[in-house]
Enzyme design. Structure first.
Site, short mmCIF file in Angstrom:
data_model
loop_
_atom_site.label_atom_id
_atom_site.label_comp_id
_atom_site.label_asym_id
_atom_site.label_seq_id
_atom_site.Cartn_x
_atom_site.Cartn_y
_atom_site.Cartn_z
CB SER A 1 -0.92 0.02 1.22
OG SER A 1 -1.90 -1.00 1.13
CB SER B 1 -4.80 0.92 6.15
OG SER B 1 -4.93 -0.27 6.91
N GLY B 2 -5.79 -1.41 3.75
CA GLY B 2 -6.90 -2.30 3.40
C GLY B 2 -7.76 -2.65 4.60
CB SER B 3 -6.93 -4.17 7.84
OG SER B 3 -5.91 -3.34 8.37
N GLY B 4 -7.71 -1.06 7.54
CA GLY B 4 -8.08 0.10 8.35
C GLY B 4 -7.64 -0.06 9.79
CD GLU B 5 -9.10 -1.93 12.86
OE1 GLU B 5 -8.42 -1.42 13.79
OE2 GLU B 5 -10.32 -1.69 12.72
CB THR B 6 -2.04 -0.68 9.20
OG1 THR B 6 -2.57 -1.57 8.23
CG2 THR B 6 -0.52 -0.81 9.24
CD GLU C 1 -1.48 -4.70 -1.38
OE1 GLU C 1 -1.12 -5.51 -2.25
OE2 GLU C 1 -1.33 -4.90 -0.16
#
Length: 406
Positions: A259, A298-303, A373
């Site tokens: 990302s 961030s794909g997860s939104g939790e990085t 991505e």
């Protein structure tokens, strides 16, 4: 698929000669067969690795006891993969796996002699072995048996790569490919051939039909997903992002891993368009201040690092645009604007992002975050096209700011 050539010979010079020809023909792995190990000892493994450092060397020890000791010996002599017998005690196999991890080698467990191959394959997978081998021995072949009888059942029963061996040749390999074996082990069809290099090339040619299907299928899966993302884009999300960018004093872009690479590519194009843009983490990145914008990917939104940066940006009086698959994630809740880029199909199991990251259970043609991505990259290129039109910038204009010291 991987072609492993089984050098079940008793003379090291002959084995090396055939290995040379097989390697020239494109063989991926070279197996120091059990007869060669018994005749020449670990010297054969060491010599093979020295001569072919660019090939994986398989030590076909068929270990039945003292798994830890024998794996360590093989590893110290250059083996990349070591074979253990599936009929061995569970402790032997577990000890072998443990030592293999320490030395960075792989364990292939041979199902030869096992009655219930599917059941044992599942047990072996749970023990952490790297590969399972469906193997019909020479004596069994003389009785008319074939590995194809059990191969499909084992492949369907486990998720780890399955190897197959037992009298395979140019006629039977297409069926093995069709069934989905990962590692195809060929012995006599190559080692006894008049021209081992030619036969090896012919086998590799059979692989390439499947290889190209895989490449095309992956590309099709990815492009179809991107098309789905394009159709699902929400006007208010895209508008919110572009408005925030146009009004920002400085734009900061932050993403981790792949990302981050996508973010850097986007940042370069924004620089070409005369935006005041920086990549978080670079040594020349200035302080973030009031009126600035953070574009967080961030794909997860939790990085954690991305979430932390978003919180700091808000504390400094700036805005945050989150590009993520999960609008209700921690990052999504912090952001002023969320652009949702779907990364996974609903059929994925498990549905929890973090669980997938840990278990590595993904759509096989698009591993890990690939769909997110790739989709984000194309989406951001779309944003660049929009900004070019908005500010009436041409490619010629952008080239004036392209790097000249490279």
């Amino acid at each position: 698929m991987i072609l492993q050539v089984a050098l079940d010979l008793t003379d090291i010079e002959t084995a090396m000669s055939i290995a040379e020809k097989a390697a020239r023909g494109g063989a991926h792995w070279l197996e120091v067969g059990t007869p060669l190990v018994k005749t020449e000892g670990m010297r054969a493994v060491e010599l093979m690795k020295r001569r072919f450092p660019d090939r994986k060397i398989v030590a076909d020890l068929k270990t039945m006891d003292t798994g830890a000791l024998e794996v360590e010996i093989a590893a110290r002599h250059g083996a990349d993969v070591v074979s253990i017998l599936a009929v061995a005690d569970d402790k032997t196999i577990k000890d072998a796996v443990k030592v293999a991890r320490r030395y960075g080698v792989r364990v292939m467990v041979d199902l030869i002699g096992v009655k219930d191959k599917v059941k044992r394959a599942k047990e072996l997978e749970a023990m952490g072995v790297d590969y399972i081998l469906v193997h019909t021995g020479i004596d069994e072949q003389l009785q008319g048996k074939s590995p194809l009888e059990d191969l499909e059942k084992v492949i369907k029963a486990v998720k780890i790569p399955v190897a197959v061996a037992g009298g395979l040749n140019l006629e039977t390999i297409p069926k093995v490919i069709e069934l989905g074996a990962t590692i195809i082990i060929v012995g006599g069809a190559i080692t006894k051939a008049q021209d081992p290099e030619k036969v090896t090339r012919q086998i590799i040619d059979l692989f390439w039909g499947e290889y190209m299907m895989t490449v095309r299928k992956a590309m099709k899966d990815i492009t179809e997903h991107i098309e789905h993302v394009s159709e699902s884009l929400k006007l208010e999300e895209v508008r919110g992002m572009v408005d925030a960018m146009i009004g920002a004093n400085k734009i900061f872009i932050y993403g981790a891993g792949r990302s981050g690479l996508v973010g850097k590519a986007f940042g370069m194009r924004l620089m070409h368009l005369d935006f005041n843009v920086y990549i978080v983490g670079e040594t020349i990145t200035p302080a973030f201040g009031e009126g600035d914008l953070l574009i967080a990917i961030s794909g997860s939104g939790e990085t954690k690092t991305i979430v932390d940066a978003a919180e700091i940006a808000k504390q400094q009086g700036g805005k945050v645009v989150a590009i993520t698959s999960y609008a209700n994630s921690t990052l999504g809740k912090i952001a002023d604007v969320v652009v949702t880029i779907p990364g996974r199909a609903k059929t994925d199991v498990p549905t929890d992002y973090i669980a997938r990251q840990m278990l590595t259970e993904y759509k096989w043609t698009a591993p890990m975050g690939t769909l997110f991505e790739d989709s984000t990259m194309v989406f951001l290129d779309g944003i660049i096209a929009l900004l070019m039109a908005t500010f009436q910038k041409t490619e010629k204009d952008m080239k004036r700011k392209h790097a000249t010291l490279e």
